[in-house]
Design a protein around this motif. Structure first.
Motif, PDB file in Angstrom:
ATOM      1  N   UNK A 186      -4.074  38.099 -25.350  1.00 28.52           N
ATOM      2  CA  UNK A 186      -3.683  38.971 -25.730  1.00 28.52           C
ATOM      3  C   UNK A 186      -2.452  39.168 -26.659  1.00 28.52           C
ATOM      4  N   UNK A 244     -11.656  41.123  -8.972  1.00 26.73           N
ATOM      5  CA  UNK A 244     -10.471  41.874  -8.914  1.00 26.73           C
ATOM      6  C   UNK A 244      -9.182  41.436  -8.184  1.00 26.73           C
ATOM      7  N   UNK A 262       6.280  43.581 -24.612  1.00 26.76           N
ATOM      8  CA  UNK A 262       5.962  44.775 -23.655  1.00 26.76           C
ATOM      9  C   UNK A 262       6.999  44.461 -22.487  1.00 26.76           C
ATOM     10  N   UNK A 263       7.048  45.327 -21.734  1.00 28.06           N
ATOM     11  CA  UNK A 263       8.096  45.172 -20.281  1.00 28.06           C
ATOM     12  C   UNK A 263       7.027  44.509 -19.308  1.00 28.06           C
ATOM     13  N   UNK A 265       6.056  45.297 -16.312  1.00 32.66           N
ATOM     14  CA  UNK A 265       4.990  46.157 -15.516  1.00 32.66           C
ATOM     15  C   UNK A 265       3.902  45.648 -16.567  1.00 32.66           C
ATOM     16  N   UNK A 266       3.946  46.056 -17.957  1.00 36.54           N
ATOM     17  CA  UNK A 266       2.644  45.695 -18.714  1.00 36.54           C
ATOM     18  C   UNK A 266       2.072  44.345 -18.774  1.00 36.54           C
ATOM     19  N   UNK A 269       0.399  43.622 -15.582  1.00 35.39           N
ATOM     20  CA  UNK A 269      -1.153  44.091 -15.711  1.00 35.39           C
ATOM     21  C   UNK A 269      -1.834  43.397 -16.646  1.00 35.39           C
ATOM     22  N   UNK A 270      -1.120  42.871 -17.602  1.00 33.61           N
ATOM     23  CA  UNK A 270      -2.074  42.334 -18.618  1.00 33.61           C
ATOM     24  C   UNK A 270      -2.403  40.989 -18.102  1.00 33.61           C
ATOM     25  N   UNK A 273      -5.586  41.781 -16.142  1.00 29.78           N
ATOM     26  CA  UNK A 273      -6.547  41.872 -17.133  1.00 29.78           C
ATOM     27  C   UNK A 273      -7.056  40.721 -17.716  1.00 29.78           C
ATOM     28  N   UNK A 274      -6.309  39.856 -18.161  1.00 27.78           N
ATOM     29  CA  UNK A 274      -6.737  38.573 -18.885  1.00 27.78           C
ATOM     30  C   UNK A 274      -7.418  37.622 -17.865  1.00 27.78           C
ATOM     31  N   UNK A 276      -9.017  38.630 -15.280  1.00 31.17           N
ATOM     32  CA  UNK A 276     -10.446  39.045 -15.071  1.00 31.17           C
ATOM     33  C   UNK A 276     -11.361  38.998 -16.110  1.00 31.17           C
ATOM     34  N   UNK A 277     -10.751  39.107 -17.239  1.00 35.44           N
ATOM     35  CA  UNK A 277     -11.868  38.679 -18.402  1.00 35.44           C
ATOM     36  C   UNK A 277     -12.247  37.287 -18.278  1.00 35.44           C
TER      37      UNK A 277
END
Lengths: 288, 799
Positions: A186, A244, A262-263, A265-266, A269-270, A273-274, A276-277
């Motif tokens: 990302x 997950x 980003x901070x 937290x972001x 979470x990324x 998400x990355x 996971x993907x």
């Protein structure tokens, strides 16, 4: 944006380069593609007295197969990785990920070895090398030694490479059958470092995961290997729920720094998400 | 008389108005043969580099030059104390304030100019900067304008203490600059009190920077023998600069020459005069040698004219059917440490009162309060006319919010409020006279082209599946072409513009203007106008700007004023020449002027097709055979003072998809219909639209000049500051309607800024539309993935 003055050296061989490093010690820096070092010099964050340009050392360039292993010279450019038929066939992860680095100009100059040896957790190759279980060849005044990528990174801009050593080669095994690999990055725009990125190399037997490597870029002081996420998957029939859980393990281990991408937290979470993907894509590819 | 095939062929050869003529500038740009200021090298030239403050607010306790002066190659180090004897340590700003040229006892923003090192080489100057020792005493900084007027706020401008005003009325606090109002407050309040529906939203136009690829810089060269000062510099308005330099330096204006060659983008950033220019000029006067000063990217992003930083509180009053009855906008404007915003003297908040937009709003009131903060000064018009982006953003966001509140379709609510075609000229409740417009058909054309109903249906289906799709609409009206001199001046000089055309004996021509291309293609389009007006092929017309010794006086290129003002001067100068040519033709053909008609490139006797005199023949006659009593030559000058501004408009639709797990936005479609009146060169217009939309995309999706609480600028390089590449930039679809301006000699209105002004709210409207079913009425720009994700996370959409 003007660096202080420095002395420029352009040795023609690894031995000559090592000799210069031995002579000047901490006052010398190796110049590979220069895309990290030169901006730091222009901002006067780095002020080496001696710049040892190793672009003339032909033996450090090229991609070959040797004794069943892929061997990449440290001064091989990102563009060369992308266009390598050998890599596309035997390690498609690397050309795919190299295409996400910088922009075409950067990729024409930037090298795999420079990216690895700089020790910047924002660089992409460290996580890739860890996911591939790569071995680095380091040459110094007392000869050469080999260090695993997973043992190489000690801290931010701090690696197992000594001040008088040069990273010369990268070795790893070709992708084994029933294996899929993926790198999800990302980023805000072309040329940017990752806000968060994850590499996954996964071997499947039917719906069961046989082996997994999961690593992260720019989410801690070094690239990170998420062994807990690997453990969640290996030996299991893969379900969305398991993926997950693995993503949660990546979030648990990461320790990002807040910046304009980003901070915390972001980015955390990324990381999930990355991961996971990357796992999903790697499994799809493993299943062919 | 109907045009014959023969005359059409002659017309085509001219490459006049309406022709997509290839840009004359491009061969040199494509080959790297443009001449930018950093390409200028003069004999004996030395280099200046600025010492800048690391602190946003600090007192300077001492400056020690010794070590820098000891470095071989360093010639001198200039500080405020060195400029004081010349009274050049402060300079006037365009905002009726003064600005420190080099910091005088204190600094008010990070990287403020403190000293300049002059050296034989650029590298030595940079090394010298590191050796200048400045001792600071740090002071608390203000970065949030909402805190500027707190009772205990630190005073940013001690030099203004005790001064009741800074050019624009009473100050309410030591950190207050001015209050500016328009409209009728009492009647607006009364409408709000009784309205069926009112809405209110806090809407920020965040601080951004135009970020031209070429940074600012100059080469100042003072000739001690004859007292001439020549300054090569990156400016959008060389004539105004010359006047200011004359006022500042006391050198007669006739001995000052400002030369601007090619400019690598301006976007408003190259309108002001920056301290670096002044110090380089002083250094050249002192040393008698040319001095070059060129900014780095960090210096440009951190210290030169930013844009926006308008903190709005917007309100609309309406009936239940969505007819807007009143508008009330209050703005807190952050102007940084000096009031150096760019505007016409009488308009401290620029043309912000255009904020009633394309809508028939009977009652309105706006108020702008400007304050000082410890940030870089500025407030330039970034690819827009003065404060117009800010205005249009507020109204285009608010009409969406009203639609949302009343559950009326966002296209329909615009139709209900549009000023109708038969209402023009239309006097707005805030005092503007919109000369022309035809908004409804423009919107309808766009909605049909994108299948708006189909998009809304698709959006409903996606929402049912939990997917996020947004459709943004913007139906904006711009105000450009500053402007009528009765309303607009800068430092007392009216904002007319000028053109001088000379036709040579062999029929070619040279034309010079007071405007200044920064990449817009003036050499191409101006020639097209003259070609059509005079029947001289475009390729034989030389267009020159940017040398104050050669070109007539003008206010330069900004605020889309080139076509509304400059092109009008070109047209009128050409028509003066054509009038004289007609007299010469009548003389040559031995007929009365009334017997002649103009046909593409010749005059001919009505009804006698073979009795003609071509422009080429007339040109030669002008130098050899003129009627008795007429002067020789064929040239004209026109200074054009426009009777009104022009009001380009457009209807845009943007379709986006949001990745709910990362917050990333993908622009699926962007359809832009612009009406800029008469179109001179479709290809150049399309290029301008593409560029403006790309900058709108940049502002909306990523650009931000942000600070921490100490006043440190966060992200002052292109690693962080978002300048989209071809990879990020969406595909643009363009379209147009033509509603000519009734008062412009060609009917043209200007176009380059519309896509920026209209594009920004369109992107935001799309993003917020994607979230509107979740109850979201507004989120501030920039819509970065991280910020959108945060919102989605709050809403429980993102994991």
């Amino acid at each position: 944006m003007i660096p202080p003055s420095f002395q420029y050296h352009a040795p023609g061989s690894v031995d000559d380069a090592v000799a210069l490093l031995s002579q000047y010690g901490d006052e010398a820096k190796l110049l590979a593609g220069g895309h990290s070092l030169l901006p730091m010099m222009k901002l006067r964050f780095a002020e080496p007295e001696h710049l040892v340009d190793i672009n003339n050392i032909e033996s450090l360039k090229g991609i070959r197969e040797e004794n069943g292993e892929i061997v990449i010279g440290a001064m091989t450019t990102e563009s060369a990785l992308i266009s390598s038929a050998l890599l596309q066939e035997k390690c498609p992860l690397l050309p795919e990920a190299a295409g996400l680095i910088g922009d075409p100009q950067v990729r024409n100059r930037g090298t795999i070895g420079g990216d690895i040896a700089h020790g910047d957790p924002a660089n992409d190759h460290p996580a890739l090398m860890m996911a591939l279980d790569a071995i680095f060849t380091l040459v110094g005044p007392n000869g050469s030694r080999q260090v695993a990528a997973n043992d190489f990174y000690l801290g931010t801009f701090y690696t197992a490479l000594e001040a008088d050593e040069i990273l010369t080669e990268i070795r790893f095994s070709p992708q084994s059958p029933n294996t899929g690999a993926s790198y999800h990055k990302l980023k805000r725009k072309t040329g940017d470092f990752a806000t968060a990125a994850a590499a996954a190399v996964i071997e499947m037997s039917g719906d069961t995961c046989q082996r997994a490597r999961i690593t992260l870029t720019n989410l801690g002081p070094t690239a990170l290997r998420v062994k807990d996420a690997e453990a969640v998957l290996v030996g299991q029939v893969i379900t969305d729920d398991l993926i997950d859980q693995a993503a949660q393990k990546a979030m648990d281990i990461c320790d990002p720094v807040q910046d304009l991408r980003g901070d915390v937290e972001y980015k955390t979470h990324m990381a999930g998400e990355m991961t996971r993907r990357a796992i999903k894509t790697a499994i799809e590819r493993a299943k062919g | 008389m109907a045009a014959t095939a023969e005359s059409l062929e002659r017309k085509e050869k001219l490459q006049g108005i309406g022709c997509s003529r290839k840009r004359k500038e491009d061969p040199r740009f494509i080959q790297g043969k443009g001449i930018y200021v950093d390409d200028v090298k003069l004999p004996g030239m030395v280099y200046g580099a600025l010492v800048r403050s690391p602190h946003a607010h600090a007192r300077i306790k001492s400056i020690n030059k010794e070590k820098a002066l000891a470095l071989p190659g360093v010639i001198t180090v200039l500080t405020a104390d060195d400029l004081k004897p010349l009274n050049l340590h402060w300079m006037p700003t365009l905002g009726s304030d003064v600005q420190a040229v080099l910091a005088d006892e204190k600094v008010g923003f990070q990287l403020q100019e403190v000293a300049m090192v002059i050296a034989e080489e650029r590298y030595i100057a940079a090394d010298g900067v590191d050796l200048v020792e400045v001792e600071y005493e740090e002071l608390p900084a203000i970065t949030d304008p909402h805190k500027s007027m707190d009772p205990d706020a630190p005073i940013i401008r001690e030099d203004l203490v005790g001064k009741d005003e800074v050019g624009h009325g009473k100050r309410l606090h030591d950190n207050h600059i001015f209050t500016w109002e328009a409209g009728d407050k009492d009647s607006t309040d009364a409408v709000f009190d009784k309205a069926e529906v009112t809405i209110k939203e806090e809407i920020l136009n965040p601080r951004v920077h135009p970020c031209p690829i070429e940074t600012c810089g100059c080469v100042a060269s003072f000739d001690k023998i004859n007292g001439h000062l020549t300054v090569h510099m990156t400016t959008q308005n060389s004539h105004l600069v010359r006047t200011v330099l004359a006022m500042l330096s006391g050198i007669p204006e006739s001995k000052i020459r400002v030369i601007t060659n090619d400019i690598g983008g301006g976007f408003g950033n190259k309108v002001p005069i920056y301290p670096g220019y002044v110090v380089a000029i002083v250094a050249s006067i002192v040393l008698g040698r040319p001095v070059k000063w060129i900014e780095s990217r960090i210096e440009n992003l951190s210290t030169t004219g930013f844009a926006r930083d308008y903190h709005g509180t917007a309100e609309l009053a309406a009936d239940k059917e969505g007819h807007i009855q009143a508008l009330r906008f209050n703005v807190l404007a952050d102007h940084g440490a000096f009031n150096a915003h760019v505007s016409a003297t009488k308009w401290p908040a620029g043309l912000f009162s255009i904020c009633t937009g394309s809508y028939d709003i009977p009652t309105a009131y706006v108020k702008v309060d400007a304050v000082f903060t410890n940030k870089a000064p500025g407030g330039v018009a970034y690819r827009c006319s003065l404060r117009v982006t800010e205005a249009v953003y507020l109204i285009e966001r608010m009409i969406d919010i009203l639609a949302q509140k009343l559950n009326i379709d966002k296209a329909e609510i615009r139709r209900r409020n549009f000023i109708q075609a038969d209402q023009f000229p239309y006097n707005t409740s805030l005092g503007w006279t919109l000369d022309s417009g035809n908004y409804g058909p423009a919107l309808d054309k766009v909605l049909k082209a994108v299948d708006y109903e189909g998009l809304r249906k698709e959006q409903a289906e996606k929402r049912a599946k939990g997917e996020l799709m947004g459709i943004g609409i913007s139906t904006f009206t711009e105000i450009v072409g500053a402007g009528p001199t009765k309303a607009c001046d800068i430092l007392g000089i009216g904002l007319f513009d000028s053109c001088e055309i000379r036709v040579n004996p062999t029929g070619s021509a040279i034309a010079r203007m007071g405007t200044q291309s920064q990449g817009q293609g003036h050499e191409t389009t101006y020639a097209q106008i003259i070609a059509t007006e005079l029947g001289i092929p475009s390729d034989e017309i030389q267009v020159e700007e940017g040398d104050t010794d050669k070109a007539p006086y003008g206010a330069g290129t900004w605020g889309s004023r080139t076509t509304p003002v400059g092109a009008a001067a070109v047209t009128k100068a050409a028509r003066k020449i054509r009038d004289k040519a007609r007299k010469i033709a009548a003389h040559l053909l031995e007929v009365s002027e009334d017997d002649l008609e103009w046909d593409v490139d010749q005059f001919r006797v009505k009804g006698v097709p073979d009795q003609v005199k071509t422009m080429k023949e007339i040109a030669m006659a002008a130098y050899s055979n003129v009627p008795e009593g007429m002067e020789n030559g064929l040239e004209a000058v026109d200074y054009y003072d426009p009777p009104n501004f022009t009001f380009p408009f457009g209807a845009y639709v943007c379709v986006i998809d949001i990745d709910p797990q990362t917050g990333e936005i993908k622009v699926r479609r962007f359809y832009a219909l612009d009406d800029c009146g008469t179109r001179i060169n479709d290809m150049i217009i399309e290029g301008q639209i593409h560029g403006g939309l790309t900058e709108a995309f940049a502002v909306s999706m990523g650009q931000l000049i942000d600070f921490d609480e100490e006043g440190n600028l966060l992200g002052n390089s292109l690693m962080d500051y978002f300048v989209p590449t071809a990879v990020e930039t969406p595909h643009w679809e363009t379209d147009y309607t033509v509603t000519p301006s009734p008062h412009h000699p060609l009917g043209a209105k200007g176009v380059a800024e519309s896509p920026h002004v209209g594009g920004i709210p369109c992107f935001s409207n799309a993003v917020i539309d994607a979230l509107s079913h979740l109850g979201v009425t507004h989120v501030d720009m920039p819509h970065t993935a991280a910020r959108i994700w945060k919102k989605l996370h709050e809403l429980g959409v993102a994991k």
